[in-house]
Design an enzyme around this catalytic site. Structure first.
Site, PDB file in Angstrom:
ATOM      1  N   HIS A 153       0.822  -1.211   0.000  1.00 60.39           N
ATOM      2  CA  HIS A 153       0.000   0.000   0.000  1.00 60.39           C
ATOM      3  C   HIS A 153       0.862   1.270   0.000  1.00 60.39           C
ATOM      4  O   HIS A 153       0.656   2.177  -0.809  1.00 60.39           O
ATOM      5  CB  HIS A 153      -0.919  -0.022   1.237  1.00 60.39           C
ATOM      6  CG  HIS A 153      -1.709   1.209   1.427  1.00 60.39           C
ATOM      7  ND1 HIS A 153      -2.980   1.366   0.930  1.00 60.39           N
ATOM      8  CD2 HIS A 153      -1.416   2.367   2.084  1.00 60.39           C
ATOM      9  CE1 HIS A 153      -3.429   2.550   1.251  1.00 60.39           C
ATOM     10  NE2 HIS A 153      -2.521   3.185   1.952  1.00 60.39           N
ATOM     11  N   GLU A 154       1.825   1.316   0.900  1.00 60.89           N
ATOM     12  CA  GLU A 154       2.659   2.515   1.017  1.00 60.89           C
ATOM     13  C   GLU A 154       3.553   2.716  -0.202  1.00 60.89           C
ATOM     14  O   GLU A 154       3.777   3.842  -0.624  1.00 60.89           O
ATOM     15  CB  GLU A 154       3.477   2.483   2.312  1.00 60.89           C
ATOM     16  CG  GLU A 154       2.638   2.488   3.576  1.00 60.89           C
ATOM     17  CD  GLU A 154       1.680   3.672   3.702  1.00 60.89           C
ATOM     18  OE1 GLU A 154       1.891   4.702   3.040  1.00 60.89           O
ATOM     19  OE2 GLU A 154       0.714   3.554   4.479  1.00 60.89           O
ATOM     20  N   HIS A 186       1.727   4.616  -2.773  1.00 59.41           N
ATOM     21  CA  HIS A 186       1.786   6.068  -2.564  1.00 59.41           C
ATOM     22  C   HIS A 186       3.132   6.615  -3.047  1.00 59.41           C
ATOM     23  O   HIS A 186       3.194   7.652  -3.707  1.00 59.41           O
ATOM     24  CB  HIS A 186       1.612   6.426  -1.085  1.00 59.41           C
ATOM     25  CG  HIS A 186       0.246   6.190  -0.558  1.00 59.41           C
ATOM     26  ND1 HIS A 186      -0.897   6.696  -1.145  1.00 59.41           N
ATOM     27  CD2 HIS A 186      -0.167   5.498   0.529  1.00 59.41           C
ATOM     28  CE1 HIS A 186      -1.944   6.330  -0.441  1.00 59.41           C
ATOM     29  NE2 HIS A 186      -1.556   5.595   0.574  1.00 59.41           N
TER      30      HIS A 186
END
Length: 183
Positions: free
Chosen positions: A176-177, A180
């Protein structure tokens, strides 16, 4: 459907189509190799957070499966991104190990850790594992924040595959990170 959702979807589709026209050549899946440096932060004694090299490799494997479009939630879109482990280092430092997250402005601990450890330049992923100072599972700085000297992804070490974080120990916090971080 919720009022306006059709218009929102249509607007998003128009923006995607415009981007494709501006950059007509899409990169083929797996064609962008990202060297990944993993910085394992531990407590000062080196006894907490000292994950193994095998744990790090399992996290890299999770990233590669997910970004190939083969995540555990079903088949996704294959991306051009693949991650290659370029190095692992370990640093015992209580302040860095317990660094807090501040969305608006990087903390002094985050700035210090990243200034001392970041490697590989703009095209490399720097992934920091730590305990973190609150219940945050992780965070990433956006690609446009690179010039601010805080490039990279920070994740709670217990979220790596097989870690001890209940419901969050399959490596998907990293996935997920990194999304980003990729923008």
């Amino acid at each position: 459907l919720l009022p306006g959702i059709v218009e929102i979807k249509a607007g998003a589709r128009r923006r995607i189509d415009a981007m494709r026209e501006a950059v007509p050549q899409e990169r083929a899946p797996g064609t962008v190799e990202i060297p990944t440096f993993v910085h394992i932060l531990t407590n000062a004694a080196g006894t907490e957070g000292n994950i193994s090299d095998a744990d790090v490799q399992r996290q890299i494997d999770v990233l590669n499966v997910a970004y190939a479009g083969n995540g555990p939630g079903g088949t996704g879109a294959p991306t051009p991104f693949r991650f290659t482990l370029a190095g692992i280092d370990r640093t015992a430092n209580d302040a860095w190990f317990n660094m807090p997250f501040n969305q608006d402005q990087p903390t002094p601990e985050e700035r210090a850790a990243k200034a001392a450890l970041n490697k590989g330049g703009r095209s490399a992923l720097n992934l920091y594992t730590a305990k973190l100072g609150d219940r945050t599972l992780g965070w990433a700085r956006w690609p446009w924040d690179i010039a601010a000297g805080v490039d990279g992804v920070v994740i709670r070490y217990t979220t790596l595959p097989g870690g001890s974080e209940p419901h969050y120990n399959e490596g998907d916090t990293g996935t997920h990170e990194v999304g980003h971080w990729l923008g």
